[in-house]
Design a protein around this motif. Structure first.
Motif, short mmCIF file in Angstrom:
data_model
loop_
_atom_site.label_atom_id
_atom_site.label_comp_id
_atom_site.label_asym_id
_atom_site.label_seq_id
_atom_site.Cartn_x
_atom_site.Cartn_y
_atom_site.Cartn_z
N GLN A 14 -77.32 83.03 -29.03
CA GLN A 14 -77.27 84.49 -29.10
C GLN A 14 -77.54 84.99 -30.51
OE1 GLN A 14 -73.53 86.17 -27.81
NE2 GLN A 14 -74.04 88.21 -28.56
N ARG A 15 -76.95 84.32 -31.50
CA ARG A 15 -77.16 84.73 -32.90
C ARG A 15 -78.63 84.64 -33.27
NH1 ARG A 15 -78.17 82.70 -37.89
NH2 ARG A 15 -78.20 80.52 -37.20
N LEU A 16 -79.27 83.54 -32.92
CA LEU A 16 -80.67 83.34 -33.28
C LEU A 16 -81.56 84.39 -32.64
CD1 LEU A 16 -80.83 79.46 -33.03
CD2 LEU A 16 -80.93 80.83 -35.13
N GLN A 17 -81.28 84.73 -31.39
CA GLN A 17 -82.10 85.72 -30.70
C GLN A 17 -81.87 87.13 -31.26
OE1 GLN A 17 -80.89 84.81 -26.69
NE2 GLN A 17 -82.49 83.28 -26.41
N GLU A 18 -80.60 87.46 -31.55
CA GLU A 18 -80.33 88.77 -32.13
C GLU A 18 -80.87 88.87 -33.55
OE1 GLU A 18 -76.28 90.07 -29.72
OE2 GLU A 18 -76.08 89.22 -31.73
N GLN A 19 -80.75 87.79 -34.31
CA GLN A 19 -81.24 87.78 -35.68
C GLN A 19 -82.73 88.07 -35.74
OE1 GLN A 19 -80.17 84.69 -38.95
NE2 GLN A 19 -81.94 83.83 -37.91
N SER A 20 -83.50 87.48 -34.84
CA SER A 20 -84.95 87.68 -34.86
C SER A 20 -85.30 89.15 -34.65
CB SER A 20 -85.62 86.81 -33.81
OG SER A 20 -85.22 87.17 -32.50
N GLY A 21 -84.58 89.82 -33.76
CA GLY A 21 -84.85 91.24 -33.54
C GLY A 21 -84.47 92.10 -34.72
N ILE A 22 -83.33 91.82 -35.33
CA ILE A 22 -82.86 92.60 -36.47
C ILE A 22 -83.82 92.47 -37.65
CG2 ILE A 22 -81.01 92.78 -38.19
CD1 ILE A 22 -79.08 91.82 -35.96
N LEU A 23 -84.39 91.28 -37.83
CA LEU A 23 -85.21 91.01 -39.01
C LEU A 23 -86.71 91.10 -38.73
CD1 LEU A 23 -83.27 87.92 -40.43
CD2 LEU A 23 -82.97 90.33 -41.01
N GLU A 24 -87.11 91.55 -37.56
CA GLU A 24 -88.53 91.50 -37.20
C GLU A 24 -89.43 92.19 -38.21
OE1 GLU A 24 -91.71 92.81 -33.70
OE2 GLU A 24 -89.55 92.79 -33.26
N GLU A 25 -89.18 93.43 -38.51
CA GLU A 25 -90.07 94.15 -39.42
C GLU A 25 -90.02 93.57 -40.82
OE1 GLU A 25 -92.45 96.49 -38.95
OE2 GLU A 25 -92.08 95.93 -36.86
N LEU A 26 -88.85 93.14 -41.24
CA LEU A 26 -88.69 92.58 -42.57
C LEU A 26 -89.53 91.32 -42.75
CD1 LEU A 26 -87.10 92.65 -45.32
CD2 LEU A 26 -85.45 91.14 -44.21
N LEU A 27 -89.49 90.43 -41.77
CA LEU A 27 -90.11 89.12 -41.93
C LEU A 27 -91.50 89.02 -41.32
CD1 LEU A 27 -87.08 86.76 -41.20
CD2 LEU A 27 -87.86 87.65 -43.40
N HIS A 28 -91.83 89.86 -40.34
CA HIS A 28 -93.06 89.67 -39.59
C HIS A 28 -94.07 90.80 -39.71
CE1 HIS A 28 -91.73 86.06 -37.42
NE2 HIS A 28 -90.54 86.62 -37.39
N SER A 29 -93.77 91.83 -40.45
CA SER A 29 -94.66 92.99 -40.49
C SER A 29 -96.06 92.64 -40.97
CB SER A 29 -94.07 94.10 -41.36
OG SER A 29 -93.91 93.65 -42.70
N ASP A 30 -96.19 91.60 -41.80
CA ASP A 30 -97.50 91.22 -42.33
C ASP A 30 -97.99 89.89 -41.76
OD1 ASP A 30 -95.57 89.73 -43.57
OD2 ASP A 30 -96.29 90.01 -45.60
N THR A 31 -97.45 89.49 -40.61
CA THR A 31 -97.89 88.25 -39.95
C THR A 31 -98.65 88.59 -38.68
OG1 THR A 31 -96.01 86.98 -40.80
CG2 THR A 31 -97.16 86.08 -38.90
N CYS A 32 -99.93 88.23 -38.65
CA CYS A 32 -100.76 88.46 -37.48
C CYS A 32 -101.89 87.44 -37.48
CB CYS A 32 -101.33 89.89 -37.51
SG CYS A 32 -102.25 90.32 -36.03
N TYR A 33 -102.18 86.89 -36.31
CA TYR A 33 -103.21 85.86 -36.19
C TYR A 33 -104.35 86.35 -35.31
CZ TYR A 33 -99.51 82.92 -38.12
OH TYR A 33 -98.52 82.40 -38.92
#
Length: 265
Positions: A14-33
């Motif tokens: 649960q923590r890992l899944q919630e963490q990914s949502g909370i941090l999405e923009e912070l960590l992934h905003s510039d990641t695109c393939y």
């Protein structure tokens, strides 16, 4: 697998899944393939990052691996119906892929849990095509600060750090992202801090980072900390309560830094 400091409990999932949502923009905003490219996600766990990667790059093919069959089963449930990802059980230090099989590699929150991260990076480099990129994201537990900070709250956080170090792993690895990529022979393009700050003016974020990421993460080290004699039970319980209270204290503040590195082969 038994050397994973946070364990494989439903609460950790649960923590890992919630963490990914909370941090999405912070960590992934510039990641695109790009469409048609093939990406290896190394150490996908329960699929917390996979959900974001596949959604943000819907025309990219992802191969997501993990050493834990239980985590892979949970990831498959989490991503049921997603068609641009294939899950495989594999060891990051002995990948079952040919040389130069992937256009890109993505590894997040994994190197900190390895006794020899350079061995893993060398193996990831092997399967990466020349000119391909590797993206590595790691936290640095030494960058975690909060206010108020009663002594027991500091003690339980330090216990988690020491429990992870006792396993031969590096909870401060975020500060080493550049030298690790460089030593592995990659051409480092950028390493940047991705920090989060929250206070009572952002109550949802403050509660999220404190009580849905930091507190449950710390709790995973309870038994190890007690067995190692790092803390007594009463101090532990007080410390957890003190951490939880940061999110509701009118003066509560929180700060933490992740590091994101992008390099090429």
């Amino acid at each position: 697998m038994n050397a994973y400091v946070h364990g494989y409990t439903p609460r950790e999932t649960q923590r890992l899944q919630e963490q990914s949502g909370i941090l999405e923009e912070l960590l992934h905003s510039d990641t695109c393939y790009s469409a048609g490219h093939k990406v290896l996600e190394a150490g996908c766990g329960v699929g917390g990052q996979t959900v974001i990667l596949t959604r943000r790059s819907p025309e990219t093919e992802f191969i997501s691996i993990d050493i834990s069959p239980e985590s892979l089963s949970q990831a498959q449930v989490e991503l049921e119906g997603i068609t641009n990802v294939c899950f495989r059980q594999a060891n990051i230090t002995e990948l079952p892929f040919d040389d130069e099989s992937f256009d890109h590699v993505f590894v997040c929150f994994v190197l900190e849990h390895l006794s020899e991260p350079l061995v893993a990076l060398a193996e990831l480099k092997r399967v990466l095509k020349p000119g391909g990129t590797i993206t590595a994201i790691e936290g640095d537990h030494g960058s975690c600060f909060w206010h108020p900070e009663p002594p027991d709250s500091l003690k339980v956080w330090d216990c988690m750090i020491m429990a992870q170090q006792h396993l031969g792993h590096d909870p401060l690895i975020g500060r080493r992202v550049y030298p690790l990529l460089d030593k592995a022979g990659f051409h480092v393009q950028d390493v940047s801090p991705k920090w989060v700050y929250a206070d009572s003016s952002t109550p949802e974020l403050l509660d999220g980072v404190v009580n849905r990421i930091i507190v449950p993460m710390t709790q995973t080290a309870r038994e190890q900390s007690l067995e190692l004699g790092l803390v007594d039970q009463d101090s532990w319980e007080r410390g957890i309560i003190d951490l939880e209270n940061v999110a509701i204290d009118p003066e509560g503040t929180f700060f933490y830094t992740w590091f994101k590195g992008v390099a090429t082969k």
